[in-house]
Design an enzyme around this catalytic site. Structure first.
Site, PDB file in Angstrom:
ATOM      1  N   GLY A   1       0.639  -1.374   0.178  1.00 35.44           N
ATOM      2  CA  GLY A   1       0.403  -0.065  -0.067  1.00 35.44           C
ATOM      3  C   GLY A   1       0.533   1.466   0.134  1.00 35.44           C
ATOM      4  O   GLY A   1       1.906   1.086  -0.079  1.00 35.44           O
TER       5      GLY A   1
ATOM      6  N   VAL B   1       1.466   3.477   2.148  1.00 33.82           N
ATOM      7  CA  VAL B   1       1.829   4.143   3.236  1.00 33.82           C
ATOM      8  C   VAL B   1       3.446   2.707   3.873  1.00 33.82           C
ATOM      9  O   VAL B   1       4.501   2.770   3.843  1.00 33.82           O
ATOM     10  CB  VAL B   1       1.195   3.973   4.865  1.00 33.82           C
ATOM     11  CG1 VAL B   1       1.847   4.432   5.816  1.00 33.82           C
ATOM     12  CG2 VAL B   1      -0.390   5.153   4.603  1.00 33.82           C
TER      13      VAL B   1
ATOM     14  N   SER C   1      -6.004   7.067  12.428  1.00 36.63           N
ATOM     15  CA  SER C   1      -6.490   7.584  11.531  1.00 36.63           C
ATOM     16  C   SER C   1      -6.533   8.988  12.603  1.00 36.63           C
ATOM     17  O   SER C   1      -6.830   8.776  13.544  1.00 36.63           O
ATOM     18  CB  SER C   1      -7.178   7.671  10.615  1.00 36.63           C
ATOM     19  OG  SER C   1      -7.829   8.672   9.969  1.00 36.63           O
ATOM     20  N   SER C   2      -6.461   9.963  11.921  1.00 36.63           N
ATOM     21  CA  SER C   2      -7.075  11.374  12.831  1.00 36.63           C
ATOM     22  C   SER C   2      -8.530  11.720  13.133  1.00 36.63           C
ATOM     23  O   SER C   2      -9.224  11.594  13.950  1.00 36.63           O
ATOM     24  CB  SER C   2      -6.785  12.687  12.392  1.00 36.63           C
ATOM     25  OG  SER C   2      -7.090  12.952  10.766  1.00 36.63           O
ATOM     26  N   CYS C   3      -9.267  10.160  12.593  1.00 35.27           N
ATOM     27  CA  CYS C   3     -10.258  10.135  12.337  1.00 35.27           C
ATOM     28  C   CYS C   3     -10.495   9.520  13.854  1.00 35.27           C
ATOM     29  O   CYS C   3     -12.159   9.739  14.403  1.00 35.27           O
ATOM     30  CB  CYS C   3     -10.987   9.815  11.233  1.00 35.27           C
ATOM     31  SG  CYS C   3     -11.050   8.283  11.337  1.00 35.27           S
TER      32      CYS C   3
ATOM     33  N   TYR D   1     -15.080   3.151  10.309  1.00 36.61           N
ATOM     34  CA  TYR D   1     -13.724   3.669  10.509  1.00 36.61           C
ATOM     35  C   TYR D   1     -12.968   3.650  11.977  1.00 36.61           C
ATOM     36  O   TYR D   1     -12.447   3.090  12.462  1.00 36.61           O
ATOM     37  CB  TYR D   1     -13.056   3.690   9.404  1.00 36.61           C
ATOM     38  CG  TYR D   1     -11.468   3.844   8.783  1.00 36.61           C
ATOM     39  CD1 TYR D   1     -10.749   2.583   8.770  1.00 36.61           C
ATOM     40  CD2 TYR D   1     -10.788   4.926   8.821  1.00 36.61           C
ATOM     41  CE1 TYR D   1      -9.790   3.228   8.002  1.00 36.61           C
ATOM     42  CE2 TYR D   1      -9.153   5.175   8.897  1.00 36.61           C
ATOM     43  CZ  TYR D   1      -9.055   3.614   8.563  1.00 36.61           C
ATOM     44  OH  TYR D   1      -7.347   4.001   8.280  1.00 36.61           O
TER      45      TYR D   1
ATOM     46  N   LYS E   1     -10.541   1.228  14.577  1.00 39.52           N
ATOM     47  CA  LYS E   1      -9.393   1.915  15.323  1.00 39.52           C
ATOM     48  C   LYS E   1      -8.725   2.819  16.161  1.00 39.52           C
ATOM     49  O   LYS E   1      -7.838   2.544  16.989  1.00 39.52           O
ATOM     50  CB  LYS E   1      -8.186   2.988  14.187  1.00 39.52           C
ATOM     51  CG  LYS E   1      -8.489   3.246  12.075  1.00 39.52           C
ATOM     52  CD  LYS E   1      -7.158   2.158  12.620  1.00 39.52           C
ATOM     53  CE  LYS E   1      -7.119   1.797  10.986  1.00 39.52           C
ATOM     54  NZ  LYS E   1      -5.862   0.882  11.054  1.00 39.52           N
TER      55      LYS E   1
ATOM     56  N   PRO F   1      -1.483   9.996  11.800  1.00 42.22           N
ATOM     57  CA  PRO F   1      -1.177  10.623  11.398  1.00 42.22           C
ATOM     58  C   PRO F   1      -2.452  11.634  10.228  1.00 42.22           C
ATOM     59  O   PRO F   1      -3.512  10.913  10.439  1.00 42.22           O
ATOM     60  CB  PRO F   1      -1.005   9.439   9.689  1.00 42.22           C
ATOM     61  CG  PRO F   1      -1.788   7.579   9.714  1.00 42.22           C
ATOM     62  CD  PRO F   1      -1.770   7.949  11.386  1.00 42.22           C
TER      63      PRO F   1
ATOM     64  N   HIS G   1      -9.308   9.193  -1.557  1.00 41.00           N
ATOM     65  CA  HIS G   1      -9.527  10.115  -1.137  1.00 41.00           C
ATOM     66  C   HIS G   1      -9.414  11.434  -1.449  1.00 41.00           C
ATOM     67  O   HIS G   1      -9.277  11.479  -2.473  1.00 41.00           O
ATOM     68  CB  HIS G   1      -8.168  10.459   0.387  1.00 41.00           C
ATOM     69  CG  HIS G   1      -8.559   9.133   1.202  1.00 41.00           C
ATOM     70  ND1 HIS G   1      -7.711   8.138   1.146  1.00 41.00           N
ATOM     71  CD2 HIS G   1      -8.879   9.282   2.148  1.00 41.00           C
ATOM     72  CE1 HIS G   1      -8.229   7.738   2.316  1.00 41.00           C
ATOM     73  NE2 HIS G   1      -9.361   8.181   3.013  1.00 41.00           N
TER      74      HIS G   1
ATOM     75  N   ASP H   1     -19.473  17.726   3.019  1.00 38.37           N
ATOM     76  CA  ASP H   1     -18.354  18.743   3.691  1.00 38.37           C
ATOM     77  C   ASP H   1     -17.295  16.859   4.915  1.00 38.37           C
ATOM     78  O   ASP H   1     -16.031  17.084   4.439  1.00 38.37           O
ATOM     79  CB  ASP H   1     -18.582  19.685   4.384  1.00 38.37           C
ATOM     80  CG  ASP H   1     -18.636  21.017   3.737  1.00 38.37           C
ATOM     81  OD1 ASP H   1     -18.309  20.447   2.617  1.00 38.37           O
ATOM     82  OD2 ASP H   1     -19.140  21.943   3.845  1.00 38.37           O
TER      83      ASP H   1
END
Length: 316
Positions: free
Chosen positions: A14, A16, A108-110, A137, A141, A164, A180, A270
């Site tokens: 992938g 990353v 992930s920042s999410c 997701y 995580k 990240p 993305h 958004d």
């Protein structure tokens, strides 16, 4: 960390994982191992246990995940929740069972709440509700982060999680159904340029703010975590700088040379209004990003042009 230490990179094909592999090779690491999804199904617990027992890696870097943008997360919530939990739980639990001392988990920042104060600090985790468009997701995580934290607390092993910001770069995904925002924009502007600079329609209002990190900088952060024992369980990785989606679009448009109109489709979501990472903890330890956004976009576009053929089959 010895240069001949056996390091397994999950997800090494992938964006990353391949960047981590390149970076480690460039630093002289000689014993890297990986397995494609056809060779090893990370969702299969027995397969993961057999692979680890045979290969006997000393370090695990988990860069494997089922990922996608707003559209994919909205349409396939169960897969984004369950497949990611299966992948990371098999890797984490097998590592613990086999006594592996060092594990680097990438998230992930999410994982942070939708309306958390900006910039996002590590201690904001689990303080409020998530962004609905990618909560499946994010929840997966979060369980990975907490599993590594629990192992660190209970068994005193060096299991650390790196979160990240939005990543982009070489080997990115340019499929418009699953990509993305940055690679999707790049492809749209490129193909519109080839189509006599036709208009480009983009989702949302263009007002949300986002932070972007070139994937080679993320790889450098992983190597930093590999070569050092980080004192805490969770670290943000980013640039500490953000811009509006509109500014991002205009930057990509300029680099690509598209001269047509940009149309914003405000009927589309958004997502989170702003996601800026507080990266002071990594800075204090000595890591900092090196590639600015324009240079990173140019590097990515150069790679895209060299690999454009594989994306021609899908029309916009």
């Amino acid at each position: 960390m010895e240069k001949d230490t056996k390091v397994y990179i999950a997800g090494h094909n992938g964006m990353v994982g391949s960047a981590i592999w390149r970076t480690l090779e460039a630093k002289g690491y000689t014993n890297l191992i990986g397995a494609s999804s056809s060779e090893l199904d990370l969702r299969n617990q027995l397969a993961v246990q057999d692979f680890f027992s045979t290969e006997k890696p000393k370090v695990i870097i988990d860069a494997a995940a089922k990922v996608g943008g707003i559209l994919a997360n909205n349409n396939f919530p169960y897969e984004f929740l369950m497949e990611n939990m299966l992948i990371q739980n098999n890797l984490i639990n097998t590592s613990l069972q086999l006594g592996i001392e060092k594990f680097i988990f990438l998230g992930s920042s999410c994982i942070y709440p939708k309306f958390a104060p900006q910039p996002l600090r590590e201690d904001y985790l689990l303080t409020d509700s998530l962004e609905p468009t990618n909560e499946w997701y994010a929840i997966a995580k979060i369980t990975g982060v907490k599993a590594c934290q629990a192992i660190r607390k209970q068994f005193n092993k060096d299991y650390v999680s790196l979160m990240p910001t939005n990543l982009y770069g070489i080997n990115d995904n340019f499929d418009l159904n699953t990509s993305h925002v940055l690679p999707a924009m790049m492809r749209k502007f490129h193909e519109a340029k080839l189509n006599n600079h036709s208009p480009v329609t983009l989702w949302g209002s263009g007002t949300p703010m986002r932070e972007f990190l070139f994937v080679d900088d993320m790889a450098a952060a992983v190597v930093f975590a590999l070569e050092n024992k980080l004192p805490e369980y969770l670290y943000n990785v980013g640039t500490g700088e953000d811009l509006t989606i509109k500014e991002l679009a205009e930057t990509i448009q300029k680099i690509i040379g598209h001269q047509g109109k940009i149309i914003w489709d405000s009927t589309k979501p958004d997502g989170t209004p702003r996601k800026l990472m507080d990266i002071s903890k990594m800075h204090e330890l000595g890591w900092k990003h090196k590639v600015n956004l324009e240079n990173g976009i140019q590097k990515t576009y150069n790679w895209f042009l060299q690999n454009e053929g594989k994306y021609k089959e899908v029309k916009i």
